[in-house]
Design an enzyme around this catalytic site. Structure first.
Site, PDB file in Angstrom:
ATOM      1  CE1 TYR A  26     -13.871   3.245  -8.371  1.00 55.44           C
ATOM      2  CE2 TYR A  26     -16.167   2.665  -8.772  1.00 55.44           C
ATOM      3  CZ  TYR A  26     -14.971   2.438  -8.111  1.00 55.44           C
ATOM      4  OH  TYR A  26     -14.867   1.402  -7.203  1.00 55.44           O
TER       5      TYR A  26
ATOM      6  CE  LYS B 269     -12.580   0.058  -9.372  1.00 53.05           C
ATOM      7  NZ  LYS B 269     -11.465  -0.754  -8.842  1.00 53.05           N
TER       8      LYS B 269
ATOM      9  CG  ASP C 201      -2.235   0.745   1.032  1.00 52.43           C
ATOM     10  OD1 ASP C 201      -2.189   1.957   0.779  1.00 52.43           O
ATOM     11  OD2 ASP C 201      -3.303   0.107   1.100  1.00 52.43           O
TER      12      ASP C 201
ATOM     13  CG  ASP D 105       2.117   4.740  -6.354  1.00 55.04           C
ATOM     14  OD1 ASP D 105       1.335   4.223  -7.179  1.00 55.04           O
ATOM     15  OD2 ASP D 105       2.097   5.946  -6.061  1.00 55.04           O
TER      16      ASP D 105
ATOM     17  CG  ASN E 225      -8.227  -4.254  -2.615  1.00 53.69           C
ATOM     18  OD1 ASN E 225      -9.448  -4.334  -2.612  1.00 53.69           O
ATOM     19  ND2 ASN E 225      -7.555  -3.458  -1.773  1.00 53.69           N
TER      20      ASN E 225
HETATM   21  N1  LIG Z   1     -16.087   0.344  -1.023  1.00 57.55           N
HETATM   22  C1  LIG Z   1     -16.874   0.166  -2.055  1.00 57.55           C
HETATM   23  O1  LIG Z   1     -18.061   0.509  -2.007  1.00 57.55           O
HETATM   24  C2  LIG Z   1     -16.364  -0.474  -3.329  1.00 57.55           C
HETATM   25  C3  LIG Z   1     -17.322  -0.868  -4.270  1.00 57.55           C
HETATM   26  C4  LIG Z   1     -16.881  -1.447  -5.456  1.00 57.55           C
HETATM   27  C5  LIG Z   1     -15.530  -1.626  -5.691  1.00 57.55           C
HETATM   28  N2  LIG Z   1     -14.632  -1.227  -4.759  1.00 57.55           N
HETATM   29  C6  LIG Z   1     -13.202  -1.413  -5.086  1.00 57.55           C
HETATM   30  O2  LIG Z   1     -12.586  -2.225  -4.103  1.00 57.55           O
HETATM   31  C7  LIG Z   1     -11.209  -1.854  -3.934  1.00 57.55           C
HETATM   32  C8  LIG Z   1     -10.929  -1.596  -2.478  1.00 57.55           C
HETATM   33  O3  LIG Z   1     -11.797  -0.570  -2.025  1.00 57.55           O
HETATM   34  P1  LIG Z   1     -12.014  -0.188  -0.473  1.00 57.55           P
HETATM   35  O4  LIG Z   1     -13.457   0.077  -0.308  1.00 57.55           O
HETATM   36  O5  LIG Z   1     -11.335  -1.153   0.416  1.00 57.55           O
HETATM   37  O6  LIG Z   1     -11.257   1.227  -0.475  1.00 57.55           O
HETATM   38  P2  LIG Z   1     -10.282   1.938   0.586  1.00 57.55           P
HETATM   39  O7  LIG Z   1     -10.155   3.336   0.130  1.00 57.55           O
HETATM   40  O8  LIG Z   1     -10.742   1.669   1.976  1.00 57.55           O
HETATM   41  O9  LIG Z   1      -8.917   1.143   0.350  1.00 57.55           O
HETATM   42  C9  LIG Z   1      -8.191   1.266  -0.856  1.00 57.55           C
HETATM   43  C10 LIG Z   1      -6.731   1.083  -0.550  1.00 57.55           C
HETATM   44  O10 LIG Z   1      -5.991   1.287  -1.779  1.00 57.55           O
HETATM   45  C11 LIG Z   1      -4.834   2.048  -1.467  1.00 57.55           C
HETATM   46  N3  LIG Z   1      -4.296   2.779  -2.624  1.00 57.55           N
HETATM   47  C12 LIG Z   1      -4.827   3.867  -3.237  1.00 57.55           C
HETATM   48  N4  LIG Z   1      -4.005   4.306  -4.204  1.00 57.55           N
HETATM   49  C13 LIG Z   1      -2.930   3.464  -4.215  1.00 57.55           C
HETATM   50  C14 LIG Z   1      -1.740   3.377  -4.987  1.00 57.55           C
HETATM   51  N5  LIG Z   1      -1.473   4.282  -5.959  1.00 57.55           N
HETATM   52  N6  LIG Z   1      -0.880   2.378  -4.746  1.00 57.55           N
HETATM   53  C15 LIG Z   1      -1.125   1.469  -3.770  1.00 57.55           C
HETATM   54  N7  LIG Z   1      -2.229   1.503  -2.988  1.00 57.55           N
HETATM   55  C16 LIG Z   1      -3.113   2.491  -3.211  1.00 57.55           C
HETATM   56  C17 LIG Z   1      -5.314   3.007  -0.384  1.00 57.55           C
HETATM   57  O11 LIG Z   1      -4.235   3.588   0.316  1.00 57.55           O
HETATM   58  C18 LIG Z   1      -6.205   2.121   0.458  1.00 57.55           C
HETATM   59  O12 LIG Z   1      -5.497   1.475   1.494  1.00 57.55           O
HETATM   60  C19 LIG Z   1     -10.994  -0.647  -4.854  1.00 57.55           C
HETATM   61  O13 LIG Z   1     -10.430  -1.064  -6.075  1.00 57.55           O
HETATM   62  C20 LIG Z   1     -12.408  -0.130  -5.070  1.00 57.55           C
HETATM   63  O14 LIG Z   1     -12.531   0.603  -6.266  1.00 57.55           O
HETATM   64  C21 LIG Z   1     -15.016  -0.670  -3.581  1.00 57.55           C
END
Ligand SMILES: NC(=O)c1ccc[n+]([C@@H]2O[C@H](COP(=O)([O-])OP(=O)(O)OC[C@H]3O[C@@H](n4cnc5c(N)ncnc54)[C@H](O)[C@@H]3O)[C@@H](O)[C@H]2O)c1
Length: 267
Positions: free
Chosen positions: A161, A165, A38, A64, A91
């Site tokens: 977005y 996706k 992360d 990153d 993720n």
């Molecule tokens: N929460 C939702 O409602 C939801 C719905 C559909 C899809 N998603 C997808 O699920 C995944 C996880 O989402 P979440 O809800 O846990 O989000 P979150 O924001 O809680 O966690 C995302 C993580 O990704 C990390 N991150 C961001 N940019 C980064 C980079 N450049 N390099 C490395 N790490 C990086 C962040 O620091 C964070 O720890 C994402 O891809 C999101 O698009 C989430």
């Protein structure tokens, strides 16, 4: 019953919190060694320590997902530390809620760099490592890409977005076919969550409430109402799908889109 992922090694991006952290814990609970990566180092170290305190074999690395050299180093660390790589969970991702008229091209590109290029680089850099040991598992190696319901259907104020996706959904299918055709024994599948109650999910609701159209409680009730099962998702709902796709239980699944959305897109 034995653990489903004993002997496997997983790399989980964006593993410091939310869906990534829950998935890392679930993979570790099924016996996998896990390297979480992360850009949030404090959260990442804390998550790794929590999983380790429950007996999981786990490490944290700053990474990153936009950086190809950092990808090669992360894959190298998983191999050096745990002996190989079998599972990649792409993720890490970001979200933004804004009308197109207020979105700059730089903001659009920034989102694609993380959500799309990050996933591409992950697959590109991890496939050679996963391929080295894939033949030894009944279900082969497994790559799991986090898409969204927004990779299946449109969402107003989330066009960048949607673009990202939707791209993840079809990159997954292309990669699945390519790996099969090349005989790699690596399965590639996408997961499409509904709204999950993580920091990202909360930010969606905060952003909606900040437009002033509805209060915070009403926004949450409206979000719940989108899901026929009558609740928001929790990170563990997605982690369960991750473990399934990572395991030999999903040996005949590749190029699939696994929808975990409480019925949202069944309407
Ligand atoms: N929460 C939702 O409602 C939801 C719905 C559909 C899809 N998603 C997808 O699920 C995944 C996880 O989402 P979440 O809800 O846990 O989000 P979150 O924001 O809680 O966690 C995302 C993580 O990704 C990390 N991150 C961001 N940019 C980064 C980079 N450049 N390099 C490395 N790490 C990086 C962040 O620091 C964070 O720890 C994402 O891809 C999101 O698009 C989430």
């Amino acid at each position: 019953m034995g653990k489903k992922l004993q002997g496997r090694v997983a790399l989980v991006t964006g593993g410091a919190r939310g869906i990534g952290a829950a998935s890392a814990a679930a993979l570790a609970a099924e016996g996998a060694a896990v390297l979480i990566t992360d850009v949030l180092d404090e959260d990442g170290e804390r998550t790794a320590a929590e999983i380790s305190s429950k007996g999981g074999r786990i490490g944290y690395r700053h990474h990153d997902v936009r950086d190809e050299a950092a990808w090669l180093a992360a894959v190298g660390e998983a191999e050096k530390r745990f002996g190989g790589l079998d599972i990649l969970l792409n993720n890490a991702g970001i979200f933004a809620l804004k009308p197109m008229s207020e979105t700059t091209i730089e903001e659009f590109r920034h989102m694609q760099a993380i959500n799309v290029e990050g996933v591409f680089l992950g697959m590109k850099c991890a496939i050679p490592a996963i391929g080295k040991r894939a033949q030894q598992w009944p279900g082969g190696g497994s790559i799991i890409n986090l898409s969204s319901v927004a990779g299946l259907t449109g969402a107003s104020f989330a066009v960048p977005y949607n673009a990202s996706k939707g791209a993840v959904r079809l990159m997954t299918k292309g990669a699945a076919l390519e790996c099969a055709q090349l005989g790699y024994k690596i399965r590639v599948n996408s997961i499409h969550p509904g709204i999950i109650d993580t920091m990202m999910g909360q930010k969606v609701m905060d952003d909606l409430a900040s437009t002033g159209a509805a209060g915070a409680n009403e926004v949450r009730a409206n979000m719940i109402a989108l899901h026929p099962l009558g609740r928001l998702g929790v990170a563990g709902d997605i982690a369960n799908a991750v473990v399934f796709l990572a395991s030999d239980d999903a040996a005949f699944m590749t190029g699939s889109e696994v929808v975990v959305d409480g019925g949202m897109t069944a309407r």
